[in-house]
Design a protein around this motif. Sequence first.
Motif, PDB file in Angstrom:
ATOM      1  N   ALA A  81       0.815  -1.219   0.000  1.00 36.93           N
ATOM      2  CA  ALA A  81       0.000   0.000   0.000  1.00 36.93           C
ATOM      3  C   ALA A  81       0.845   1.264   0.000  1.00 36.93           C
ATOM      4  CB  ALA A  81      -0.930  -0.022   1.210  1.00 36.93           C
ATOM      5  N   LEU A  82       1.879   1.304   0.842  1.00 43.71           N
ATOM      6  CA  LEU A  82       2.681   2.523   0.950  1.00 43.71           C
ATOM      7  C   LEU A  82       3.418   2.809  -0.353  1.00 43.71           C
ATOM      8  CD1 LEU A  82       3.382   4.762   2.899  1.00 43.71           C
ATOM      9  CD2 LEU A  82       5.362   3.442   3.638  1.00 43.71           C
ATOM     10  N   ALA A  83       3.883   1.772  -1.034  1.00 44.22           N
ATOM     11  CA  ALA A  83       4.549   1.959  -2.327  1.00 44.22           C
ATOM     12  C   ALA A  83       3.578   2.520  -3.354  1.00 44.22           C
ATOM     13  CB  ALA A  83       5.135   0.629  -2.805  1.00 44.22           C
ATOM     14  N   ARG A  84       2.325   2.086  -3.308  1.00 47.47           N
ATOM     15  CA  ARG A  84       1.340   2.606  -4.260  1.00 47.47           C
ATOM     16  C   ARG A  84       0.997   4.066  -3.958  1.00 47.47           C
ATOM     17  NH1 ARG A  84      -0.359  -2.893  -3.906  1.00 47.47           N
ATOM     18  NH2 ARG A  84      -1.722  -2.492  -2.124  1.00 47.47           N
ATOM     19  N   ILE A  85       0.990   4.423  -2.671  1.00 46.93           N
ATOM     20  CA  ILE A  85       0.781   5.835  -2.318  1.00 46.93           C
ATOM     21  C   ILE A  85       1.931   6.687  -2.842  1.00 46.93           C
ATOM     22  CG2 ILE A  85       0.646   7.439  -0.377  1.00 46.93           C
ATOM     23  CD1 ILE A  85      -0.776   5.211   1.202  1.00 46.93           C
ATOM     24  N   PHE A  86       3.149   6.204  -2.644  1.00 46.49           N
ATOM     25  CA  PHE A  86       4.328   6.913  -3.163  1.00 46.49           C
ATOM     26  C   PHE A  86       4.272   7.025  -4.681  1.00 46.49           C
ATOM     27  CE2 PHE A  86       8.387   6.026  -5.296  1.00 46.49           C
ATOM     28  CZ  PHE A  86       9.067   7.212  -5.053  1.00 46.49           C
ATOM     29  N   GLU A  87       3.903   5.925  -5.331  1.00 44.08           N
ATOM     30  CA  GLU A  87       3.835   5.918  -6.797  1.00 44.08           C
ATOM     31  C   GLU A  87       2.841   6.951  -7.301  1.00 44.08           C
ATOM     32  OE1 GLU A  87       2.106   3.226 -10.415  1.00 44.08           O
ATOM     33  OE2 GLU A  87       2.074   2.450  -8.373  1.00 44.08           O
ATOM     34  N   SER A  88       1.685   7.054  -6.651  1.00 45.30           N
ATOM     35  CA  SER A  88       0.676   8.027  -7.074  1.00 45.30           C
ATOM     36  C   SER A  88       1.192   9.450  -6.942  1.00 45.30           C
ATOM     37  CB  SER A  88      -0.601   7.845  -6.250  1.00 45.30           C
ATOM     38  OG  SER A  88      -1.167   6.575  -6.468  1.00 45.30           O
ATOM     39  N   GLY A  89       1.807   9.748  -5.802  1.00 40.42           N
ATOM     40  CA  GLY A  89       2.313  11.099  -5.580  1.00 40.42           C
ATOM     41  C   GLY A  89       3.472  11.449  -6.487  1.00 40.42           C
ATOM     42  N   MET A  90       4.421  10.530  -6.613  1.00 39.14           N
ATOM     43  CA  MET A  90       5.596  10.800  -7.444  1.00 39.14           C
ATOM     44  C   MET A  90       5.209  10.892  -8.909  1.00 39.14           C
ATOM     45  SD  MET A  90       8.799  11.366  -7.089  1.00 39.14           S
ATOM     46  CE  MET A  90      10.228  11.554  -8.165  1.00 39.14           C
ATOM     47  N   GLY A  91       4.302  10.012  -9.353  1.00 37.68           N
ATOM     48  CA  GLY A  91       3.864  10.067 -10.745  1.00 37.68           C
ATOM     49  C   GLY A  91       3.172  11.368 -11.072  1.00 37.68           C
ATOM     50  N   GLU A  92       2.314  11.846 -10.180  1.00 33.30           N
ATOM     51  CA  GLU A  92       1.626  13.121 -10.403  1.00 33.30           C
ATOM     52  C   GLU A  92       2.608  14.280 -10.372  1.00 33.30           C
ATOM     53  OE1 GLU A  92      -1.584  15.490 -11.289  1.00 33.30           O
ATOM     54  OE2 GLU A  92      -1.494  13.299 -11.195  1.00 33.30           O
ATOM     55  N   PHE A  93       3.616  14.204  -9.513  1.00 29.54           N
ATOM     56  CA  PHE A  93       4.633  15.261  -9.428  1.00 29.54           C
ATOM     57  C   PHE A  93       5.439  15.330 -10.723  1.00 29.54           C
ATOM     58  CE2 PHE A  93       8.963  16.619  -8.313  1.00 29.54           C
ATOM     59  CZ  PHE A  93       8.692  17.868  -7.775  1.00 29.54           C
ATOM     60  N   ILE A  94       5.821  14.166 -11.250  1.00 25.90           N
ATOM     61  CA  ILE A  94       6.609  14.133 -12.494  1.00 25.90           C
ATOM     62  C   ILE A  94       5.788  14.675 -13.649  1.00 25.90           C
ATOM     63  CG2 ILE A  94       7.693  12.594 -14.169  1.00 25.90           C
ATOM     64  CD1 ILE A  94       8.510  10.806 -11.814  1.00 25.90           C
ATOM     65  N   LYS A  95       4.528  14.249 -13.765  1.00 27.29           N
ATOM     66  CA  LYS A  95       3.683  14.734 -14.855  1.00 27.29           C
ATOM     67  C   LYS A  95       3.436  16.235 -14.736  1.00 27.29           C
ATOM     68  CE  LYS A  95       0.427  11.676 -14.178  1.00 27.29           C
ATOM     69  NZ  LYS A  95      -0.852  10.919 -14.303  1.00 27.29           N
ATOM     70  N   GLY A  96       3.180  16.706 -13.511  1.00 31.99           N
ATOM     71  CA  GLY A  96       2.945  18.133 -13.329  1.00 31.99           C
ATOM     72  C   GLY A  96       4.176  18.962 -13.606  1.00 31.99           C
ATOM     73  N   LYS A  97       5.339  18.424 -13.248  1.00 32.17           N
ATOM     74  CA  LYS A  97       6.587  19.160 -13.475  1.00 32.17           C
ATOM     75  C   LYS A  97       6.909  19.234 -14.956  1.00 32.17           C
ATOM     76  CE  LYS A  97      11.040  19.621 -11.137  1.00 32.17           C
ATOM     77  NZ  LYS A  97      11.997  18.963 -10.225  1.00 32.17           N
ATOM     78  N   GLN A  98       6.600  18.172 -15.698  1.00 28.31           N
ATOM     79  CA  GLN A  98       6.839  18.175 -17.140  1.00 28.31           C
ATOM     80  C   GLN A  98       5.873  19.109 -17.861  1.00 28.31           C
ATOM     81  OE1 GLN A  98       6.466  14.035 -18.070  1.00 28.31           O
ATOM     82  NE2 GLN A  98       8.609  13.563 -17.575  1.00 28.31           N
ATOM     83  N   ALA A  99       4.662  19.216 -17.352  1.00 26.75           N
ATOM     84  CA  ALA A  99       3.648  20.043 -18.013  1.00 26.75           C
ATOM     85  C   ALA A  99       3.843  21.524 -17.737  1.00 26.75           C
ATOM     86  CB  ALA A  99       2.252  19.614 -17.581  1.00 26.75           C
ATOM     87  N   SER A 100       4.470  21.852 -16.622  1.00 26.94           N
ATOM     88  CA  SER A 100       4.603  23.254 -16.242  1.00 26.94           C
ATOM     89  C   SER A 100       6.067  23.589 -16.015  1.00 26.94           C
ATOM     90  CB  SER A 100       3.800  23.536 -14.965  1.00 26.94           C
ATOM     91  OG  SER A 100       4.035  24.850 -14.521  1.00 26.94           O
ATOM     92  N   ARG A 101       6.569  24.543 -16.751  1.00 27.67           N
ATOM     93  CA  ARG A 101       7.937  25.019 -16.589  1.00 27.67           C
ATOM     94  C   ARG A 101       7.982  26.320 -15.788  1.00 27.67           C
ATOM     95  NH1 ARG A 101      10.832  20.592 -17.481  1.00 27.67           N
ATOM     96  NH2 ARG A 101      10.200  19.569 -19.429  1.00 27.67           N
TER      97      ARG A 101
END
Length: 227
Positions: A81-101
Amino acid sequence: MNVAQDLSFLALISNAHLIVQLIMALLLIVSLTSWTYIFRKMFAIRAARRQTEQFERSFWAGGNLNTLHQSATSQRDQNGALARIFESGMGEFIKGKQASRDALDMGAVLDGARRAMRAAFQRELDALDVHLNFLASVGSVSPYIGLLGTVWGIMNAFRGLANVQQATLAAVAPGIAEALIATAIGLFAAIPAVVAYNRFSHDIDRLAIRFESFVEEFSNILQRQSH
Protein backbone atom coordinates in the motif's frame (compact mmCIF):
# COMPACT_ATOMS: atom_id res chain seq x y z
CA MET A 1 -33.29 -43.64 25.63
CA ASN A 2 -31.80 -42.38 28.88
CA VAL A 3 -31.37 -38.81 30.07
CA ALA A 4 -27.67 -38.65 29.14
CA GLN A 5 -28.49 -39.60 25.59
CA ASP A 6 -31.40 -37.17 25.41
CA LEU A 7 -29.18 -34.33 26.59
CA SER A 8 -26.24 -35.05 24.30
CA PHE A 9 -25.30 -32.12 22.06
CA LEU A 10 -26.22 -33.72 18.73
CA ALA A 11 -29.43 -35.20 20.12
CA LEU A 12 -30.53 -31.81 21.42
CA ILE A 13 -29.91 -30.19 18.04
CA SER A 14 -31.69 -32.94 16.10
CA ASN A 15 -34.68 -32.87 18.47
CA ALA A 16 -34.97 -29.08 18.53
CA HIS A 17 -37.91 -27.27 16.95
CA LEU A 18 -37.54 -26.52 13.23
CA ILE A 19 -37.36 -22.76 13.83
CA VAL A 20 -34.60 -23.25 16.40
CA GLN A 21 -32.72 -25.53 14.02
CA LEU A 22 -32.93 -22.93 11.26
CA ILE A 23 -31.59 -20.28 13.63
CA MET A 24 -28.73 -22.58 14.64
CA ALA A 25 -27.92 -23.28 10.98
CA LEU A 26 -27.92 -19.55 10.22
CA LEU A 27 -25.58 -18.87 13.13
CA LEU A 28 -23.22 -21.65 12.07
CA ILE A 29 -23.06 -20.24 8.52
CA VAL A 30 -22.43 -16.75 9.90
CA SER A 31 -19.73 -18.10 12.21
CA LEU A 32 -17.94 -19.97 9.40
CA THR A 33 -18.08 -16.89 7.17
CA SER A 34 -16.78 -14.76 10.02
CA TRP A 35 -13.82 -17.08 10.63
CA THR A 36 -13.04 -17.04 6.90
CA TYR A 37 -12.90 -13.25 6.92
CA ILE A 38 -10.90 -13.23 10.15
CA PHE A 39 -8.12 -15.38 8.69
CA ARG A 40 -8.12 -13.51 5.38
CA LYS A 41 -7.93 -10.15 7.14
CA MET A 42 -5.23 -11.37 9.50
CA PHE A 43 -3.01 -12.42 6.59
CA ALA A 44 -3.79 -9.23 4.65
CA ILE A 45 -2.85 -6.92 7.54
CA ARG A 46 0.28 -8.93 8.28
CA ALA A 47 1.33 -8.65 4.62
CA ALA A 48 0.53 -4.91 4.57
CA ARG A 49 2.65 -4.33 7.67
CA ARG A 50 5.58 -6.30 6.23
CA GLN A 51 5.39 -4.54 2.84
CA THR A 52 5.19 -1.15 4.54
CA GLU A 53 8.32 -1.83 6.57
CA GLN A 54 10.19 -3.03 3.47
CA PHE A 55 9.25 0.05 1.45
CA GLU A 56 10.12 2.41 4.30
CA ARG A 57 13.59 0.87 4.49
CA SER A 58 14.04 1.30 0.73
CA PHE A 59 12.71 4.86 0.74
CA TRP A 60 14.76 6.13 3.66
CA ALA A 61 17.91 4.42 2.40
CA GLY A 62 18.44 7.59 0.36
CA GLY A 63 18.24 6.19 -3.16
CA ASN A 64 17.13 8.03 -6.27
CA LEU A 65 13.40 8.80 -6.19
CA ASN A 66 12.97 8.30 -9.92
CA THR A 67 14.53 4.84 -9.71
CA LEU A 68 12.35 4.01 -6.73
CA HIS A 69 9.31 5.24 -8.63
CA GLN A 70 10.13 3.02 -11.61
CA SER A 71 10.55 0.04 -9.30
CA ALA A 72 7.25 0.77 -7.55
CA THR A 73 5.47 1.11 -10.90
CA SER A 74 6.87 -2.12 -12.35
CA GLN A 75 6.04 -4.12 -9.20
CA ARG A 76 2.84 -2.34 -8.21
CA ASP A 77 0.99 -5.36 -6.84
CA GLN A 78 3.93 -6.76 -4.89
CA ASN A 79 5.18 -3.60 -3.18
CA GLY A 80 2.20 -2.93 -0.95
CA ALA A 81 0.00 0.00 0.00
CA LEU A 82 2.68 2.52 0.95
CA ALA A 83 4.55 1.96 -2.33
CA ARG A 84 1.34 2.61 -4.26
CA ILE A 85 0.78 5.84 -2.32
CA PHE A 86 4.33 6.91 -3.16
CA GLU A 87 3.84 5.92 -6.80
CA SER A 88 0.68 8.03 -7.07
CA GLY A 89 2.31 11.10 -5.58
CA MET A 90 5.60 10.80 -7.44
CA GLY A 91 3.86 10.07 -10.75
CA GLU A 92 1.63 13.12 -10.40
CA PHE A 93 4.63 15.26 -9.43
CA ILE A 94 6.61 14.13 -12.49
CA LYS A 95 3.68 14.73 -14.86
CA GLY A 96 2.95 18.13 -13.33
CA LYS A 97 6.59 19.16 -13.48
CA GLN A 98 6.84 18.17 -17.14
CA ALA A 99 3.65 20.04 -18.01
CA SER A 100 4.60 23.25 -16.24
CA ARG A 101 7.94 25.02 -16.59
CA ASP A 102 6.77 28.07 -14.69
CA ALA A 103 8.07 28.32 -11.13
CA LEU A 104 4.84 30.00 -10.12
CA ASP A 105 2.95 26.79 -10.95
CA MET A 106 5.06 24.56 -8.69
CA GLY A 107 2.62 25.14 -5.86
CA ALA A 108 -0.16 23.66 -8.00
CA VAL A 109 2.10 20.73 -8.92
CA LEU A 110 2.78 20.01 -5.26
CA ASP A 111 -0.92 20.28 -4.44
CA GLY A 112 -1.68 17.83 -7.22
CA ALA A 113 0.87 15.36 -5.88
CA ARG A 114 -0.55 15.67 -2.39
CA ARG A 115 -4.11 15.14 -3.63
CA ALA A 116 -3.00 12.07 -5.59
CA MET A 117 -1.40 10.60 -2.48
CA ARG A 118 -4.49 11.38 -0.42
CA ALA A 119 -6.71 9.63 -2.97
CA ALA A 120 -4.40 6.59 -2.99
CA PHE A 121 -4.32 6.67 0.81
CA GLN A 122 -8.13 6.48 0.96
CA ARG A 123 -8.22 3.64 -1.58
CA GLU A 124 -5.73 1.61 0.42
CA LEU A 125 -7.62 2.18 3.67
CA ASP A 126 -10.88 1.15 2.00
CA ALA A 127 -9.21 -2.06 0.83
CA LEU A 128 -7.96 -2.80 4.35
CA ASP A 129 -11.40 -2.07 5.82
CA VAL A 130 -13.19 -4.61 3.61
CA HIS A 131 -15.32 -7.08 5.64
CA LEU A 132 -14.73 -5.25 8.94
CA ASN A 133 -18.34 -4.08 8.94
CA PHE A 134 -19.44 -7.69 8.55
CA LEU A 135 -17.44 -8.68 11.64
CA ALA A 136 -18.93 -5.78 13.58
CA SER A 137 -22.44 -6.83 12.53
CA VAL A 138 -21.82 -10.44 13.51
CA GLY A 139 -20.52 -9.36 16.90
CA SER A 140 -23.53 -7.18 17.62
CA VAL A 141 -26.37 -9.20 16.08
CA SER A 142 -25.45 -12.87 16.65
CA PRO A 143 -26.26 -12.92 20.40
CA TYR A 144 -29.74 -11.55 19.68
CA ILE A 145 -30.35 -14.11 16.95
CA GLY A 146 -29.29 -16.84 19.37
CA LEU A 147 -31.52 -15.35 22.03
CA LEU A 148 -34.44 -15.45 19.60
CA GLY A 149 -33.85 -19.19 19.17
CA THR A 150 -33.65 -19.61 22.93
CA VAL A 151 -36.91 -17.75 23.56
CA TRP A 152 -38.67 -19.73 20.85
CA GLY A 153 -37.35 -23.03 22.22
CA ILE A 154 -38.34 -22.22 25.81
CA MET A 155 -41.81 -21.20 24.64
CA ASN A 156 -42.23 -24.57 22.96
CA ALA A 157 -40.87 -26.37 26.02
CA PHE A 158 -43.46 -24.76 28.29
CA ARG A 159 -46.23 -25.25 25.73
CA GLY A 160 -45.39 -28.95 25.80
CA LEU A 161 -46.04 -29.00 29.55
CA ALA A 162 -49.70 -28.24 28.89
CA ASN A 163 -50.19 -31.88 27.90
CA VAL A 164 -48.38 -33.21 30.98
CA GLN A 165 -50.32 -33.78 34.18
CA GLN A 166 -47.29 -33.47 36.44
CA ALA A 167 -44.49 -31.10 35.37
CA THR A 168 -41.01 -32.23 36.44
CA LEU A 169 -37.51 -30.99 35.78
CA ALA A 170 -36.82 -34.10 33.68
CA ALA A 171 -39.74 -33.21 31.43
CA VAL A 172 -38.76 -29.60 30.82
CA ALA A 173 -34.94 -29.95 30.86
CA PRO A 174 -34.48 -31.25 27.28
CA GLY A 175 -36.54 -28.42 25.78
CA ILE A 176 -34.70 -25.74 27.75
CA ALA A 177 -31.34 -27.31 26.92
CA GLU A 178 -32.22 -27.32 23.21
CA ALA A 179 -33.14 -23.67 23.43
CA LEU A 180 -29.96 -22.64 25.27
CA ILE A 181 -27.79 -24.17 22.55
CA ALA A 182 -28.96 -21.41 20.20
CA THR A 183 -27.63 -18.76 22.60
CA ALA A 184 -24.35 -20.66 22.97
CA ILE A 185 -23.89 -20.80 19.20
CA GLY A 186 -24.74 -17.10 18.94
CA LEU A 187 -22.05 -16.26 21.48
CA PHE A 188 -19.61 -18.59 19.73
CA ALA A 189 -20.15 -16.56 16.55
CA ALA A 190 -20.12 -13.15 18.24
CA ILE A 191 -17.12 -13.29 20.59
CA PRO A 192 -14.39 -14.04 17.99
CA ALA A 193 -15.92 -11.48 15.62
CA VAL A 194 -15.81 -8.73 18.27
CA VAL A 195 -12.25 -9.56 19.32
CA ALA A 196 -11.09 -9.69 15.69
CA TYR A 197 -12.87 -6.45 14.80
CA ASN A 198 -11.25 -4.55 17.67
CA ARG A 199 -7.81 -5.97 16.90
CA PHE A 200 -7.99 -5.34 13.17
CA SER A 201 -9.35 -1.82 13.66
CA HIS A 202 -6.39 -1.06 15.92
CA ASP A 203 -3.88 -2.49 13.42
CA ILE A 204 -5.45 -0.59 10.50
CA ASP A 205 -5.43 2.65 12.49
CA ARG A 206 -1.70 2.22 13.15
CA LEU A 207 -1.07 1.58 9.46
CA ALA A 208 -3.17 4.65 8.58
CA ILE A 209 -0.99 6.79 10.87
CA ARG A 210 2.14 5.50 9.16
CA PHE A 211 0.66 6.19 5.72
CA GLU A 212 -0.43 9.69 6.70
CA SER A 213 2.96 10.50 8.19
CA PHE A 214 4.64 9.33 5.01
CA VAL A 215 2.38 11.55 2.88
CA GLU A 216 3.38 14.60 4.92
CA GLU A 217 7.09 13.74 4.94
CA PHE A 218 7.19 12.97 1.23
CA SER A 219 5.31 16.19 0.47
CA ASN A 220 8.05 18.09 2.29
CA ILE A 221 10.71 16.27 0.26
CA LEU A 222 8.96 17.15 -3.00
CA GLN A 223 8.64 20.77 -1.90
CA ARG A 224 12.39 20.96 -1.29
CA GLN A 225 13.11 19.37 -4.66
CA SER A 226 10.87 21.85 -6.45
CA HIS A 227 13.09 24.81 -5.55
